[in-house]
Design an enzyme around this catalytic site. Structure first.
Site, mmCIF file in Angstrom:
data_model
loop_
_atom_site.group_PDB
_atom_site.id
_atom_site.type_symbol
_atom_site.label_atom_id
_atom_site.label_comp_id
_atom_site.label_asym_id
_atom_site.label_seq_id
_atom_site.Cartn_x
_atom_site.Cartn_y
_atom_site.Cartn_z
ATOM 1 N N CYS A 160 43.871 35.823 49.343
ATOM 2 C CA CYS A 160 43.304 35.254 48.108
ATOM 3 C C CYS A 160 43.933 35.955 46.903
ATOM 4 O O CYS A 160 43.232 36.507 46.041
ATOM 5 C CB CYS A 160 41.797 35.383 48.074
ATOM 6 S SG CYS A 160 40.956 34.884 49.596
ATOM 7 N N ALA A 162 46.076 35.095 44.241
ATOM 8 C CA ALA A 162 46.358 34.611 42.878
ATOM 9 C C ALA A 162 45.397 35.252 41.873
ATOM 10 O O ALA A 162 44.243 35.510 42.198
ATOM 11 C CB ALA A 162 46.241 33.096 42.831
ATOM 12 N N PRO A 163 45.885 35.529 40.651
ATOM 13 C CA PRO A 163 47.210 35.249 40.098
ATOM 14 C C PRO A 163 48.263 36.328 40.362
ATOM 15 O O PRO A 163 49.345 36.294 39.790
ATOM 16 C CB PRO A 163 46.939 35.145 38.601
ATOM 17 C CG PRO A 163 45.807 36.091 38.376
ATOM 18 C CD PRO A 163 44.945 36.013 39.609
ATOM 19 N N GLY A 164 47.948 37.303 41.198
ATOM 20 C CA GLY A 164 48.955 38.274 41.606
ATOM 21 C C GLY A 164 48.839 39.647 41.000
ATOM 22 O O GLY A 164 49.691 40.511 41.249
ATOM 23 N N GLY A 165 47.808 39.904 40.231
ATOM 24 C CA GLY A 165 47.672 41.206 39.586
ATOM 25 C C GLY A 165 47.537 42.352 40.572
ATOM 26 O O GLY A 165 48.175 43.400 40.422
ATOM 27 N N LYS A 166 46.724 42.162 41.601
ATOM 28 C CA LYS A 166 46.520 43.238 42.577
ATOM 29 C C LYS A 166 47.731 43.370 43.491
ATOM 30 O O LYS A 166 48.091 44.481 43.912
ATOM 31 C CB LYS A 166 45.244 42.981 43.381
ATOM 32 C CG LYS A 166 43.968 43.014 42.535
ATOM 33 C CD LYS A 166 42.744 42.782 43.378
ATOM 34 C CE LYS A 166 41.485 42.779 42.536
ATOM 35 N NZ LYS A 166 41.434 41.630 41.592
ATOM 36 N N ASP A 235 40.120 40.089 48.249
ATOM 37 C CA ASP A 235 39.410 39.838 46.995
ATOM 38 C C ASP A 235 38.818 38.439 47.134
ATOM 39 O O ASP A 235 39.419 37.451 46.750
ATOM 40 C CB ASP A 235 40.379 39.930 45.818
ATOM 41 C CG ASP A 235 39.676 39.813 44.474
ATOM 42 O OD1 ASP A 235 38.432 39.708 44.463
ATOM 43 O OD2 ASP A 235 40.358 39.805 43.440
ATOM 44 N N CYS A 288 34.235 40.063 42.367
ATOM 45 C CA CYS A 288 33.855 40.308 40.967
ATOM 46 C C CYS A 288 32.439 39.776 40.767
ATOM 47 O O CYS A 288 32.175 38.958 39.885
ATOM 48 C CB CYS A 288 34.843 39.666 39.998
ATOM 49 S SG CYS A 288 35.129 37.905 40.246
#
Length: 349
Positions: A160, A162-166, A235, A288
């Site tokens: 899961c 997107a958007p790729g920050g982690k 996430d 979150c």
């Protein structure tokens, strides 16, 4: 009152109601104290949240529910994550100061801006010096990688993603020349494209796969060769109850029944991904959300059904707002951050 009524008279859509508006507003002026007292007794009016949401928070966080609601009605800060491969928080803080932007450190690689600015105006943003990411979300990569030997080949799955920050943060922490192999999984093709854009801007590489994490039979053998992962970041999709201050409409778009439906999806994802983790490996489950059905309760149920899983020291539920606030839970990190939940699970060797 006079200006409101005059404005109503000048619009064809409200002209016929001008007298009614005048009567309502003047009655409010006459009976202000009594009317405000009545609305203050109504939790929905006082907190600007659905009543079921308020009651859920009172049950889940009896000592902090008011703090959560106050944070939800406040402005969220703009927080940056400095790319460890290209700069340091101290150096980037100097670059911000050079254009009269104040910032203070948060976490390991974060900076909280004194005031939000357009992203393109950030120094070196296009060159990948920095990303926008909340301080709570920045805790994921350090939690998952802590204690792992990054000098050895490691296979990591970001489910899961997107958007790729982690995904990007994992690669940034590993460092240039690292043997870390990251597979970024995302079920939505359009959102998956954003992962590629993020990695390209930061100068990082990962295997991006469009597939449903809950159905490993569709992708694990084909794209990963059926090899077990050393670490998995999940996430999971959730109610987003921890980021209401960034998405104020969430509280009104969600239904109470969504919590059980999303909790069921989270449980399916955990059950599907756990077998893909090697013995001795670790899985970081996060949402979150501040609802316990998507956090503590979810993890306790998983542990009860998986005797080969151990809960390692984890932050647990993070309350949105300032971690230094009086009355904040002890697990909160200093600084302003969103509401989040983290549980680090290790599989028996």
């Amino acid at each position: 009152v006079n200006q409101a009524v005059e404005a109503a008279k000048r619009s064809t859509s409200t002209r016929a109601q001008a007298s009614f508006l005048n009567g309502c507003l003047r009655r409010f002026l006459r009976e202000r104290e009594a009317l405000v007292a009545r609305t203050d007794r109504n939790p929905l009016a006082r907190w600007n949240h659905p009543l079921w949401w308020v009651e859920r928070l009172r049950k889940d966080h009896p000592g902090h529910w008011e703090q959560i609601l106050k944070a939800n009605n406040a402005h969220a800060p703009m927080t940056l994550r400095v790319n460890a491969q290209k700069s340091t928080p101290a150096l980037y803080q100097q670059a911000l100061a050079a254009i009269n932007l104040e910032a203070c450190p948060v976490g390991g690689m974060g900076l909280v801006l004194g005031k939000p600015v357009p992203v393109p105006s950030l120094p070196g943003f296009a060159e990948g010096w920095v990303s926008v990411q909340d301080a709570a979300a920045q805790m994921a990569a350090p939690l998952l990688l802590a204690g792992l030997d990054l000098s050895q080949p490691l296979r990591v799955l970001d489910a899961c993603a997107a958007p790729g920050g982690k995904t990007a943060h994992l690669l940034e922490m590993a460092g240039a020349g690292s043997l870390l192999q990251v597979t970024a999984l995302e079920v939505d093709a359009e959102r998956s494209a954003r992962i590629g854009d993020t990695l390209q801007r930061l100068g990082l590489q990962a295997k991006v796969v469009v597939a449903d994490a809950a159905r490993p039979q569709d992708w694990w053998q084909q794209h990963c060769g059926g090899a077990l992962f050393d670490a998995i970041l999940l996430d999971a999709p959730c109610t987003a109850s921890g980021i209401v201050r960034r998405h104020p409409d969430v509280r009104w778009l969600r239904r109470e029944s969504d919590i059980a439906q999303l909790a069921a999806l989270q449980a399916r994802l955990l059950a599907a991904l756990w077998p893909l983790l090697r013995p001795g490996g670790r899985l970081l489950y996060c949402t979150c959300s501040v609802f316990r059905a998507e956090g503590d309760e979810q993890v306790q149920t998983f542990l009860a059904h998986n005797t080969d899983a151990t809960l390692l020291p984890s932050p647990g539920h993070l309350i949105p707002g300032n971690g230094d606030n009086r009355g904040a839970v002890p697990d909160n990190q200093p600084g302003d951050h969103d509401g989040f939940f983290y549980a680090l699970l290790q599989k028996s060797a």
